[in-house]
Motif scaffolding. Structure first.
Motif, PDB file in Angstrom:
ATOM      1  N   ALA A   1     -27.046  22.159  -4.007  1.00  0.00           N
ATOM      2  CA  ALA A   1     -26.201  23.356  -3.991  1.00  0.00           C
ATOM      3  C   ALA A   1     -24.871  23.122  -4.695  1.00  0.00           C
ATOM      4  CB  ALA A   1     -25.956  23.787  -2.540  1.00  0.00           C
TER       5      ALA A   1
ATOM      6  N   LEU B   1     -31.007  16.687   4.258  1.00  0.00           N
ATOM      7  CA  LEU B   1     -29.924  17.666   4.372  1.00  0.00           C
ATOM      8  C   LEU B   1     -28.874  17.413   3.291  1.00  0.00           C
ATOM      9  CD1 LEU B   1     -29.410  17.826   8.251  1.00  0.00           C
ATOM     10  CD2 LEU B   1     -30.367  19.613   6.787  1.00  0.00           C
TER      11      LEU B   1
ATOM     12  N   VAL C   1     -23.920  24.712   5.099  1.00  0.00           N
ATOM     13  CA  VAL C   1     -24.461  24.611   6.463  1.00  0.00           C
ATOM     14  C   VAL C   1     -25.237  23.306   6.633  1.00  0.00           C
ATOM     15  CG1 VAL C   1     -26.041  25.656   8.126  1.00  0.00           C
ATOM     16  CG2 VAL C   1     -24.530  27.114   6.749  1.00  0.00           C
ATOM     17  N   CYS C   2     -26.033  22.937   5.633  1.00  0.00           N
ATOM     18  CA  CYS C   2     -26.781  21.675   5.712  1.00  0.00           C
ATOM     19  C   CYS C   2     -25.829  20.486   5.809  1.00  0.00           C
ATOM     20  CB  CYS C   2     -27.687  21.520   4.492  1.00  0.00           C
ATOM     21  SG  CYS C   2     -29.099  22.633   4.468  1.00  0.00           S
TER      22      CYS C   2
ATOM     23  N   VAL D   1     -30.175  18.705  -0.094  1.00  0.00           N
ATOM     24  CA  VAL D   1     -29.964  20.139  -0.302  1.00  0.00           C
ATOM     25  C   VAL D   1     -28.500  20.428  -0.609  1.00  0.00           C
ATOM     26  CG1 VAL D   1     -30.136  22.413   0.783  1.00  0.00           C
ATOM     27  CG2 VAL D   1     -31.926  20.721   1.169  1.00  0.00           C
ATOM     28  N   SER D   2     -27.585  19.750   0.080  1.00  0.00           N
ATOM     29  CA  SER D   2     -26.154  19.949  -0.156  1.00  0.00           C
ATOM     30  C   SER D   2     -25.778  19.544  -1.577  1.00  0.00           C
ATOM     31  CB  SER D   2     -25.338  19.145   0.858  1.00  0.00           C
ATOM     32  OG  SER D   2     -25.653  19.511   2.180  1.00  0.00           O
TER      33      SER D   2
ATOM     34  N   TRP E   1     -26.887  34.870  -6.078  1.00  0.00           N
ATOM     35  CA  TRP E   1     -27.906  33.932  -5.584  1.00  0.00           C
ATOM     36  C   TRP E   1     -27.365  32.502  -5.557  1.00  0.00           C
ATOM     37  CZ3 TRP E   1     -29.549  29.747  -8.264  1.00  0.00           C
ATOM     38  CH2 TRP E   1     -29.558  29.761  -9.660  1.00  0.00           C
TER      39      TRP E   1
ATOM     40  N   ILE F   1     -23.843  28.415   0.174  1.00  0.00           N
ATOM     41  CA  ILE F   1     -23.640  28.592   1.618  1.00  0.00           C
ATOM     42  C   ILE F   1     -24.679  27.803   2.411  1.00  0.00           C
ATOM     43  CG2 ILE F   1     -23.738  30.278   3.494  1.00  0.00           C
ATOM     44  CD1 ILE F   1     -22.528  32.330   1.587  1.00  0.00           C
ATOM     45  N   VAL F   2     -25.935  27.838   1.952  1.00  0.00           N
ATOM     46  CA  VAL F   2     -26.984  27.037   2.606  1.00  0.00           C
ATOM     47  C   VAL F   2     -26.631  25.552   2.531  1.00  0.00           C
ATOM     48  CG1 VAL F   2     -29.403  26.331   2.457  1.00  0.00           C
ATOM     49  CG2 VAL F   2     -28.791  28.739   2.232  1.00  0.00           C
ATOM     50  N   GLY F   3     -26.152  25.108   1.365  1.00  0.00           N
ATOM     51  CA  GLY F   3     -25.750  23.711   1.230  1.00  0.00           C
ATOM     52  C   GLY F   3     -24.609  23.344   2.145  1.00  0.00           C
TER      53      GLY F   3
ATOM     54  N   ALA G   1     -25.363  32.265  -2.333  1.00  0.00           N
ATOM     55  CA  ALA G   1     -26.242  32.067  -1.175  1.00  0.00           C
ATOM     56  C   ALA G   1     -26.696  30.613  -1.078  1.00  0.00           C
ATOM     57  CB  ALA G   1     -27.438  33.006  -1.261  1.00  0.00           C
ATOM     58  N   LEU G   2     -27.023  30.013  -2.217  1.00  0.00           N
ATOM     59  CA  LEU G   2     -27.469  28.619  -2.217  1.00  0.00           C
ATOM     60  C   LEU G   2     -26.350  27.682  -1.783  1.00  0.00           C
ATOM     61  CD1 LEU G   2     -29.630  26.504  -2.852  1.00  0.00           C
ATOM     62  CD2 LEU G   2     -28.881  26.541  -5.237  1.00  0.00           C
TER      63      LEU G   2
END
Length: 608
Positions: free
Chosen positions: A323, A316, A503-504, A319-320, A493, A499-501, A496-497
């Motif tokens: 991002a 996790l 959340v992770c 990924v953060s 894009w 934001i995913v980071g 979006a990446l």
């Protein structure tokens, strides 16, 4: 004759080699444990540095790390060589592909750190540092030969592959050595070292330009490589590991305010039991040798490398980190073209931008440097996860506002947003070594850091290719180079990446207590909300049968006749639990006792 044949047969059987290990087993073993174990003689030698002439000091290690990273940072000034190499090799600035060399070098850097991370952790930092700078120098020599022979493939191999390997080994070993010398300020120490990498990109841009204008191109790489080699060879003599006991060998599991209380409790009951931090105890009948693991003032938990790499939180965080750096990497190499097309001579209203593009890039490098050290320092006080979440949140706001600034033609608003995001980009590099050391222990830092740097490779190659591909797609379909839509799509894009980071990162359990807290068998999700453990369970409700307690001998008959009915009446439902501090402490302390016993059994398997 028969006796001699029998003797020879027995001898051959006795010298039979053991079965060979599989390659997969060797790889798993390599990535399962990494620890540097110096001899007493080596520990005594490390008290002095620079060929045994100067007594080692922590500030010397930081300064040496900064200088070494400064030299390695010359890779970020590669863009200065693109046009001259393309002209020399392909006789045209548009036909050559020297730009690919930079992406290959960064890609090899990350994967080299991942492959050599356990080896770096298991060896003296001066050894890995020397190997890194020698390989980096060999890359420069090969590059000079490639330019002289006008072979673009040899250029990719020399600077991209060979120099990239040296860069990966030297980068990881230097930064992690510096952070180990400052256990109470790991973020600031690692940030100071990484700041040199950003500073090198600024300084070598001017150095490279001066060398190109005053000498032949192949000779430029000979001079540049020799200069870096000499400076780093002197600086690496000041690198050495801290003395034994300088760092905690493991991860502390009791807060500072509870440590004295635990020590006092253990002193009150010297003959009773071994306390972890309160109610969880081992009775006095247990062997007294458990005491050195459990009944200590500052107990720790040892995390192996295999446990760290199998941790959900590690990936996790991976990924953060990916991002957090992708926007900075893309904007570093594309800022001049964006300024020129949106606000300069190629814009819809051609004019000179209020600030030259090369000046904006230089200032951006300064913000990159500042972010690496300032964010690391702040994280030492505010906490790694909190600061990392702030970095991602700032980038989310920035990526929302940048398309608006471009559309409205706000040049200074655009630059301020870009520079703000660049601080976040540099801060991620400055803080990540300390973040990993806090989560998985100082002995796993090099290995975990090396693997997480593959995100750097993915972001630089994947992000750069995606950005360029989208821009080229718009242009090939007839769009003007001043059309802001092609950049808006790219920023979307990346948003979006990020934001995913974000959340992770929310789900990263940075505390050892949160990561190892025992899970309920029916648990779906566990979070810490305002300091308390919140659990979501998917439980099975067992309905009770009336008359089951009063039927006497007929109870078994009732059970048999209603077993199918009970099975049908079972219902699964969600249950929400918010544990109070007493429940949480009881479960945690029970786990600590079991973990301590397991550790002692692993260290002394024949002692019980």
């Amino acid at each position: 004759m028969q006796e001699s044949m029998l003797f020879s047969r027995i001898s051959l059987q006795g010298t039979r080699s053991p079965p060979k290990r599989k390659l997969t087993d060797a790889i798993l073993d390599y990535f399962s444990h990494a620890e540097y174990q110096p001899s007493l003689e080596q520990i005594e030698k490390d008290r002095f540095v620079f060929f045994g002439l100067i007594r080692s000091r922590p500030w010397m290690v930081v300064l040496a790390g900064f200088i070494i990273q400064f030299c390695y940072g010359s890779v970020y000034a590669w863009s200065i060589f693109n046009a001259p190499i393309n002209t020399s090799v392909a006789s045209s600035t548009k036909k050559g592909r020297a730009e690919i060399t930079f992406y290959i070098a960064l890609g090899v850097l990350g994967f080299t750190g991942a492959i050599f991370g356990p080896w770096i952790e298991s060896n003296h930092p001066r050894k890995s540092g020397i190997i890194g700078l020698v390989v980096f120098y060999a890359g420069h020599l090969t590059t000079a030969l490639a330019v002289e022979m006008k072979m673009i493939s040899l250029l990719y191999f020399g600077y991209g592959f060979v120099a990239g390997i040296g860069l990966g080994i030297g980068y990881v070993s230097t930064i992690d050595t510096v952070s180990k010398w400052w256990p109470r300020a790991r973020g600031a120490a690692a940030g100071c070292a990484v700041m040199g990498f950003g500073g090198g990109s600024l300084a070598f841009s001017a150095v490279n330009r001066w060398l190109i204008n005053n000498t032949d191109l192949p000779l430029v790489f000979l001079i540049l490589g020799s200069m870096n080699f000499g400076i780093m060879l002197v600086s690496v003599q000041f690198l050495c590991p801290p003395p034994p006991g300088h760092n905690i060998s493991g991860i502390p599991i009791i807060e500072k305010e509870n440590a004295n209380q635990n020590s006092a409790e253990s002193n009150k009951d010297p003959q009773g039991c071994c306390s972890v931090s309160g109610s969880a105890r081992l009775e006095s009948a247990q062997p007294i040798r458990y005491t050195d693991v459990i009944n200590v003032q500052k107990p720790v938990i040892y995390i192996s490398l295999a446990e760290a790499l199998h941790s959900r939180d590690y990936w996790l965080l991976y990924v953060s980190f990916l991002a957090n750096i992708v926007f900075g990497l893309v904007i570093l190499s594309n800022l001049p073209s964006i300024i020129n097309r949106m606000f300069g001579t190629e814009s819809r209203h051609p004019k000179d931008p209020p600030l030259p593009a090369y000046v904006a890039v230089s200032i951006e490098g300064g913000f990159n440097m500042a972010g690496r050290v300032l964010v690391g320092m702040i994280s030492d006080y505010a906490g790694r996860k909190t600061v990392f979440l702030m970095l991602l949140l700032i980038q989310i706001i920035t990526l929302v506002c940048i398309p608006i600034a471009i559309k409205t033609g706000s040049f200074w608003g655009f630059l301020m947003l870009v520079w703000t995001a660049t601080v976040c980009y540099g801060g991620g590099f400055g803080m990540i070594p300390a973040f990993l050391a806090d989560m998985y222990g100082i002995n796993n830092t090099s290995s975990c850091h090396g693997i997480i740097l593959t995100a750097w490779s993915i972001a630089s190659i994947g992000g750069g290719l995606a950005f360029t591909g989208i821009v080229n797609s718009f242009i090939s379909h007839g769009s003007s180079v001043s059309n802001p839509k092609m950049y808006t799509v790219n920023f979307l894009w990346m948003l979006a990446l990020v934001i995913v980071g974000f959340v992770c990162c929310l789900f990263v359990r940075s505390s050892i207590r949160d990561r190892l807290f025992p899970a309920h068998p029916d648990q779906i999700l566990r979070l810490r909300i305002f300091g308390r453990v919140f659990r979501i369970l998917w439980t099975t409700e067992e309905p009770s049968l009336a008359g089951e307690d009063c039927c006497g001998a007929s109870g078994s008959h009732i059970e048999n006749s209603t077993s199918s009915l009970r099975h049908k009446q079972r219902k699964r439902h969600l249950r929400f639990e918010l544990l109070d501090k007493e429940q949480e402490n009881a479960a945690w302390e029970e786990y600590l006792v079991l973990r301590a016993v397991q550790y002692r059994l692993m260290k002394e398997p024949h002692a019980y």
